[in-house]
Design a protein around this motif. Sequence first.
Motif, PDB file in Angstrom:
ATOM      1  N   GLU A 353       0.831  -1.210   0.000  1.00  0.00           N
ATOM      2  CA  GLU A 353       0.000   0.000   0.000  1.00  0.00           C
ATOM      3  C   GLU A 353       0.860   1.253   0.000  1.00  0.00           C
ATOM      4  O   GLU A 353       0.548   2.234  -0.687  1.00  0.00           O
ATOM      5  CB  GLU A 353      -0.915  -0.017   1.229  1.00  0.00           C
ATOM      6  CG  GLU A 353      -1.973  -1.109   1.208  1.00  0.00           C
ATOM      7  CD  GLU A 353      -2.791  -1.133   2.478  1.00  0.00           C
ATOM      8  OE1 GLU A 353      -2.618  -0.203   3.306  1.00  0.00           O
ATOM      9  OE2 GLU A 353      -3.610  -2.062   2.662  1.00  0.00           O
ATOM     10  N   THR A 358      -0.669  -1.748  -4.772  1.00  0.00           N
ATOM     11  CA  THR A 358      -2.033  -2.257  -4.712  1.00  0.00           C
ATOM     12  C   THR A 358      -2.981  -1.106  -4.394  1.00  0.00           C
ATOM     13  O   THR A 358      -2.627  -0.182  -3.651  1.00  0.00           O
ATOM     14  CB  THR A 358      -2.170  -3.362  -3.643  1.00  0.00           C
ATOM     15  OG1 THR A 358      -3.528  -3.813  -3.605  1.00  0.00           O
ATOM     16  CG2 THR A 358      -1.781  -2.850  -2.270  1.00  0.00           C
ATOM     17  N   THR A 360      -6.116  -1.693  -3.273  1.00  0.00           N
ATOM     18  CA  THR A 360      -7.092  -2.174  -2.294  1.00  0.00           C
ATOM     19  C   THR A 360      -6.435  -2.352  -0.929  1.00  0.00           C
ATOM     20  O   THR A 360      -5.235  -2.614  -0.836  1.00  0.00           O
ATOM     21  CB  THR A 360      -7.691  -3.523  -2.747  1.00  0.00           C
ATOM     22  OG1 THR A 360      -6.641  -4.492  -2.881  1.00  0.00           O
ATOM     23  CG2 THR A 360      -8.410  -3.367  -4.072  1.00  0.00           C
ATOM     24  N   THR A 361      -7.231  -2.193   0.086  1.00  0.00           N
ATOM     25  CA  THR A 361      -6.766  -2.406   1.454  1.00  0.00           C
ATOM     26  C   THR A 361      -7.506  -3.602   2.052  1.00  0.00           C
ATOM     27  O   THR A 361      -8.507  -4.075   1.496  1.00  0.00           O
ATOM     28  CB  THR A 361      -7.013  -1.167   2.323  1.00  0.00           C
ATOM     29  OG1 THR A 361      -8.426  -0.893   2.360  1.00  0.00           O
ATOM     30  CG2 THR A 361      -6.272   0.036   1.762  1.00  0.00           C
ATOM     31  N   THR A 362      -7.006  -4.072   3.172  1.00  0.00           N
ATOM     32  CA  THR A 362      -7.640  -5.176   3.882  1.00  0.00           C
ATOM     33  C   THR A 362      -8.137  -4.677   5.242  1.00  0.00           C
ATOM     34  O   THR A 362      -7.760  -3.587   5.698  1.00  0.00           O
ATOM     35  CB  THR A 362      -6.659  -6.340   4.076  1.00  0.00           C
ATOM     36  OG1 THR A 362      -5.570  -5.901   4.902  1.00  0.00           O
ATOM     37  CG2 THR A 362      -6.126  -6.832   2.736  1.00  0.00           C
TER      38      THR A 362
END
Length: 463
Positions: A353, A358, A360-362
Amino acid sequence: MKRLVRSVRESWGRHTVANPFGGRLRWSFASLLALLVGLHSSIVSGELIPTPDFSSHSIPTTQVPSGSGLAWEYLDVAILVVALSLASYFALVTRSRRHLFLLSFASLVWFGFVRQGCVCSIGATQNVALAIFDNGYVIPLSVVAFFLLPLLFTLFFGRTFCAAVCPLGAIQEFVSVKNVQVPRWVDHSLGLMTWIYLGAAVIFSATGTAFLICRYDPFVGFFRLGGNANMMIAGGVLLLVGVFVGRPYCRYLCPYGAVLSVFSRFSRFHVRIPPTQCITCGLCSEACPYGAIESPVSRATPVEASRGRRRLGYLLVAAPLIVVAFAGLGAMMRGPLSRMDPEVQLAEQLRMETLGLTATTTDASEAFRNARRDERALLEKVLVTQERFRWLGVALGAWIGVVISVKLVSLAVRRPHADYRADTKNCVSCGRCFWYCPVPDGKAPGVTPTTGPTEPSQLVQIT
C-alpha cells in the motif's frame, strides 16, 4: 456513586477469596451487595452511558450461546467408540462389506453433515502438536480422545477407523465406482505427500502460525453446505478423481493416515489372506482400489541379490546427504513459509500500500492504520519471525529428506513371498476383497473363480 466506588476500593484490600485458576480475587460480600444496589438504582434512574440516537439504526443485541457444548463432546466421543468397535467387528469378525458400507454412511451423516466435520481426528493432530509445544494452550479432552482412540484401535485391529468411521474416507468411498490401478511408482511417489503434509502441519500448528489441515480441508465445505470457493472446487476435483482412483485424499494427502499406517504395521489383529486357502486367482488384487494387496514376489537370483545389496549400500550412504541437501533447501524457503504468519502478511500488505503496488486495502491494514500502530516495530517483529522460520524451514527440509531416504531404502529391500497378502500399512479394511473373493463359505480351496462379487468369504480372515 463516588461514595459507593470509594467503599468498594476500601473493602477490596480487606477481604480475599481464593481463585481456583491460581490467582486471588479481592472482594467482599458487603461491597458486592453495595455495588449491585448502586447499579440497580443507577439503571432505574437512567442509563449509565446513554445510547446515542442514530435515528433508524437498530442497536444489535448480544447473542449468548447455549451451554450444551460439553454434552455434545461426550456424545461425540461415545459415538466414536461405538463406531470404532462396530467397524472392527464388521471388518475382522463378520467380514461384511455390506455392514461396513452402512456404517460408513452413518458416520458420514453424523460426523460429516450433522457435526460438520468438527471435531475430527485428522484435524486433532494440530491441536495435539500445539499443546505439546505451547504450555499455555489448553487442549479439550474430547480432542485428545478423537486423536488417541483411532490410534489405539489401529494398534489392535488395523485401520478400521479408515474403513467406516472417518467421514472424509466415507465420502470418497461412495464415489469410488470405476477404479483403475495406479502404477506402483506413481503410487509410491504421491504417497510421500502425506508425510510431507504431516511435517508441515505439525510445524505450523506447533508455532501457532496456522492450522493447515483445517484451513485446506477439501470436504468440510460440503459438510457445512458452503464455504471457501477454492476449497469447494478442490474437493469437487478430488471426488471426481475418486471415481477412478480409490480415495485420493486418504492415500496421498491425509497426514493422520500416515500416522495410522505406522500403527497398523504393528497391529495385533488385521486382515490376512491364509496361504493354505488362497487359490492365487488374483481377484483380490484387482478388486482393491488402494493397491493394498501384494502380489507374489519370487526370490532373487544371486546376481540380482548382489546388485540389490550394492544398491542398498549406495542408498544408505546417500541418505545423510539427502537429508542435508533438503535441510539447506528448507533454510532458503523462509520467505514463502513465513508468509503463513498473519503479521508477516500484514507487513507485506502495508508495504504494497505504501509503495502504491495495490489499490485495495484489507481489514487488517485498515485496523492497523486506524490504531496508529508503529510500522517500524511491526517490521522488527517480522524480521524476528522470518529468522525463526529459517530454522523451521531447516527442520521441515530435514524431515522431507528423512522421508525420501526411508522410502528409497524400503523400496530397495526385496521381501520374497509366494502368495497374495494384504499390505497392513495401506489396507483400510474396506471389505472389497471379501466381496470379490471366489472361495465361498464352506467350500474347499480350488473352486472355480467367479466373474463377479460373491458372498462374504472365509478366505480373508484375521490372525
